[in-house]
Write a protein that holds these residues in place. Structure first.
Motif, PDB file in Angstrom:
ATOM      1  N   SER A  15      32.198  69.335  41.001  1.00  0.00           N
ATOM      2  CA  SER A  15      33.330  68.711  41.671  1.00  0.00           C
ATOM      3  C   SER A  15      34.068  67.772  40.733  1.00  0.00           C
ATOM      4  O   SER A  15      35.300  67.750  40.698  1.00  0.00           O
ATOM      5  CB  SER A  15      32.840  67.953  42.902  1.00  0.00           C
ATOM      6  OG  SER A  15      33.903  67.283  43.534  1.00  0.00           O
ATOM      7  N   TRP A  22      42.077  69.151  37.724  1.00  0.00           N
ATOM      8  CA  TRP A  22      43.190  68.931  38.664  1.00  0.00           C
ATOM      9  C   TRP A  22      44.104  67.825  38.159  1.00  0.00           C
ATOM     10  O   TRP A  22      45.333  67.952  38.168  1.00  0.00           O
ATOM     11  CB  TRP A  22      42.616  68.582  40.026  1.00  0.00           C
ATOM     12  CG  TRP A  22      43.586  68.109  41.069  1.00  0.00           C
ATOM     13  CD1 TRP A  22      43.645  66.867  41.625  1.00  0.00           C
ATOM     14  CD2 TRP A  22      44.624  68.874  41.704  1.00  0.00           C
ATOM     15  NE1 TRP A  22      44.649  66.805  42.567  1.00  0.00           N
ATOM     16  CE2 TRP A  22      45.272  68.018  42.626  1.00  0.00           C
ATOM     17  CE3 TRP A  22      45.072  70.183  41.565  1.00  0.00           C
ATOM     18  CZ2 TRP A  22      46.336  68.442  43.422  1.00  0.00           C
ATOM     19  CZ3 TRP A  22      46.138  70.612  42.362  1.00  0.00           C
ATOM     20  CH2 TRP A  22      46.748  69.749  43.265  1.00  0.00           C
ATOM     21  N   ARG A  40      46.035  67.337  49.274  1.00  0.00           N
ATOM     22  CA  ARG A  40      44.690  67.838  49.543  1.00  0.00           C
ATOM     23  C   ARG A  40      44.688  69.346  49.721  1.00  0.00           C
ATOM     24  O   ARG A  40      43.785  70.048  49.261  1.00  0.00           O
ATOM     25  CB  ARG A  40      44.137  67.160  50.787  1.00  0.00           C
ATOM     26  CG  ARG A  40      43.706  65.706  50.559  1.00  0.00           C
ATOM     27  CD  ARG A  40      43.306  65.027  51.849  1.00  0.00           C
ATOM     28  NE  ARG A  40      42.814  63.673  51.605  1.00  0.00           N
ATOM     29  CZ  ARG A  40      42.565  62.794  52.579  1.00  0.00           C
ATOM     30  NH1 ARG A  40      42.781  63.130  53.855  1.00  0.00           N
ATOM     31  NH2 ARG A  40      42.120  61.591  52.273  1.00  0.00           N
ATOM     32  N   LEU A  41      45.718  69.870  50.371  1.00  0.00           N
ATOM     33  CA  LEU A  41      45.843  71.320  50.532  1.00  0.00           C
ATOM     34  C   LEU A  41      46.000  71.993  49.176  1.00  0.00           C
ATOM     35  O   LEU A  41      45.331  72.993  48.886  1.00  0.00           O
ATOM     36  CB  LEU A  41      47.043  71.633  51.426  1.00  0.00           C
ATOM     37  CG  LEU A  41      47.418  73.122  51.549  1.00  0.00           C
ATOM     38  CD1 LEU A  41      46.292  73.911  52.207  1.00  0.00           C
ATOM     39  CD2 LEU A  41      48.720  73.273  52.337  1.00  0.00           C
ATOM     40  N   TYR A  43      45.112  70.850  46.298  1.00  0.00           N
ATOM     41  CA  TYR A  43      43.863  70.704  45.541  1.00  0.00           C
ATOM     42  C   TYR A  43      42.866  71.791  45.939  1.00  0.00           C
ATOM     43  O   TYR A  43      42.189  72.361  45.078  1.00  0.00           O
ATOM     44  CB  TYR A  43      43.239  69.333  45.765  1.00  0.00           C
ATOM     45  CG  TYR A  43      41.861  69.203  45.147  1.00  0.00           C
ATOM     46  CD1 TYR A  43      41.707  69.038  43.770  1.00  0.00           C
ATOM     47  CD2 TYR A  43      40.711  69.280  45.932  1.00  0.00           C
ATOM     48  CE1 TYR A  43      40.448  68.934  43.200  1.00  0.00           C
ATOM     49  CE2 TYR A  43      39.450  69.186  45.374  1.00  0.00           C
ATOM     50  CZ  TYR A  43      39.327  69.016  44.008  1.00  0.00           C
ATOM     51  OH  TYR A  43      38.067  68.937  43.437  1.00  0.00           O
ATOM     52  N   GLN A  44      42.784  72.107  47.206  1.00  0.00           N
ATOM     53  CA  GLN A  44      41.858  73.135  47.662  1.00  0.00           C
ATOM     54  C   GLN A  44      42.274  74.509  47.135  1.00  0.00           C
ATOM     55  O   GLN A  44      41.433  75.302  46.694  1.00  0.00           O
ATOM     56  CB  GLN A  44      41.791  73.166  49.197  1.00  0.00           C
ATOM     57  CG  GLN A  44      40.738  74.126  49.744  1.00  0.00           C
ATOM     58  CD  GLN A  44      39.351  73.795  49.238  1.00  0.00           C
ATOM     59  OE1 GLN A  44      38.869  72.671  49.405  1.00  0.00           O
ATOM     60  NE2 GLN A  44      38.692  74.769  48.599  1.00  0.00           N
ATOM     61  N   SER A  47      41.380  74.546  43.492  1.00  0.00           N
ATOM     62  CA  SER A  47      39.930  74.700  43.336  1.00  0.00           C
ATOM     63  C   SER A  47      39.503  76.145  43.543  1.00  0.00           C
ATOM     64  O   SER A  47      38.704  76.697  42.770  1.00  0.00           O
ATOM     65  CB  SER A  47      39.205  73.786  44.324  1.00  0.00           C
ATOM     66  OG  SER A  47      37.803  73.906  44.200  1.00  0.00           O
ATOM     67  N   ASP A  48      40.053  76.799  44.564  1.00  0.00           N
ATOM     68  CA  ASP A  48      39.723  78.203  44.827  1.00  0.00           C
ATOM     69  C   ASP A  48      40.217  79.098  43.689  1.00  0.00           C
ATOM     70  O   ASP A  48      39.505  80.009  43.238  1.00  0.00           O
ATOM     71  CB  ASP A  48      40.349  78.656  46.149  1.00  0.00           C
ATOM     72  CG  ASP A  48      39.724  77.971  47.356  1.00  0.00           C
ATOM     73  OD1 ASP A  48      38.607  77.417  47.226  1.00  0.00           O
ATOM     74  OD2 ASP A  48      40.351  77.990  48.438  1.00  0.00           O
ATOM     75  N   ASP A  76      48.364  76.016  41.724  1.00  0.00           N
ATOM     76  CA  ASP A  76      48.280  75.432  43.065  1.00  0.00           C
ATOM     77  C   ASP A  76      49.041  76.278  44.085  1.00  0.00           C
ATOM     78  O   ASP A  76      49.378  75.807  45.171  1.00  0.00           O
ATOM     79  CB  ASP A  76      48.770  73.985  43.086  1.00  0.00           C
ATOM     80  CG  ASP A  76      50.235  73.853  42.692  1.00  0.00           C
ATOM     81  OD1 ASP A  76      50.816  74.822  42.159  1.00  0.00           O
ATOM     82  OD2 ASP A  76      50.813  72.765  42.926  1.00  0.00           O
TER      83      ASP A  76
END
Length: 316
Positions: A15, A22, A40-41, A43-44, A47-48, A76
């Motif tokens: 993480s 990021w 936050r969206l 970032y997810q 991350s994926d 992103d």
């Protein structure tokens, strides 16, 4: 208990690494978001995407895939957002007489027009869906260099703002041949005189500032990769269209070879600037963070992603 603690520590480390990447991503690409919820969206999604990129590159390291992926400005974005960013219109509709390419000399074994000074530096279309205009200017720039011996960067914004009556839709797609027909009738200004703005605006074309005017254009025989190679080898940079699959979103280097890529539904304009014995070199319009400093190498031999399905170049 020790195993649980070890796994927890590993998750924290992973993480932390993702968060650092990021942070670097946002700084490099000057990303900012309207709210904490949106960040936050994003970032997810990032991350994926990062996880998928790492899985892809593990296969590359094992020799199972011929190209690498990497983090770029699209990291992103969801796959659906990337696909929505791609659009071309059909060929020119004004029904002028069009020549079909016929090879009159043998093409060299390899070719690279970048080394001949016939290719301008990588440009970036930004958020405007205008790859068609960059492909068209690239072909015009190359032919103009052959004619006058000097490389002049031409105005994509001129085409975006002014060629709507030829079937182009500005930042919502267009076609290279429609752009060539516009330039045949009106000419095109230099980029220095009509700068790129990443959004369609009112046409500010000035006939007195025209630096290139074409006399028509030539189509490459549909689906003939042999003719495309001959044209690139002997004529200069050639406008091409491909079906851009989601895997192209994070292309970083190597030989792009997408076995399931369709040869129709073309949605991205590129510029074929050379070739090797196993590849065709393409100039993109997504800046230098994408691909091999803005370029891609597609595998030769199978009309990959329809690369030879809608190829053309202007006559000067």
């Amino acid at each position: 208990m020790k195993i649980i603690i070890l796994l927890a520590c590993l998750a924290v480390a992973v993480s932390a690494d993702t968060q650092e990447q990021w942070k670097n991503f946002k700084q490099t690409h000057q990303k900012s978001y309207r709210s904490l919820i949106e960040e936050r969206l994003r970032y997810q999604i990032f991350s994926d995407n990062l996880e998928n990129i790492e899985k892809h590159n593990a296969k590359f390291e094992q020799g199972l895939i011929t190209y690498k992926q990497g983090v770029n400005q699209f990291a992103d974005w969801t796959e659906e957002e990337f696909i929505a960013f791609l659009k071309l219109n059909g060929p020119a509709q004004k029904a002028k007489s069009v020549e079909v390419f016929e090879s009159i000399q043998d093409a060299p074994l390899t070719q690279d027009w970048r080394s001949s000074g016939a290719v301008t530096p990588i440009k970036d279309q930004g958020s405007c869906v205008s790859s068609w205009s960059f492909s068209a200017t690239g072909a015009l720039e190359g032919q103009n260099k052959m004619k006058i011996g000097r490389l002049v960067s031409l105005s994509e914004q001129n085409l975006i703002d002014c060629s709507g009556s030829y079937g182009n839709e500005g930042c919502n797609g267009g076609s290279m041949t429609s752009a060539f027909e516009y330039v045949q009738d009106h000419g095109i200004m230099a980029e220095a005189r009509y700068k790129y703005e990443e959004v369609q605006k009112k046409c500010r074309y000035d006939e007195s500032q025209v630096v290139v005017k074409s006399s028509g254009y030539v189509n490459i025989k549909e689906n003939s990769e042999t003719d495309l190679i001959n044209a690139v080898g002997t004529v200069g940079p050639i406008s091409v269209a491909v079906h851009a699959t989601p895997n192209l979103q994070f292309y970083q280097s190597g030989l792009f070879n997408e076995t399931l890529c369709p040869k129709d539904d073309l949605n991205l304009g590129l510029l074929a600037v050379g070739y090797g014995t196993d590849n065709i070199v393409l100039k993109g319009s997504w800046g230098e963070y994408w691909g091999e400093n803005g370029f891609a190498r597609f595998v030769r031999g199978d009309n990959l992603c329809g690369i030879a399905s809608m190829a053309s170049y202007p006559k000067l």
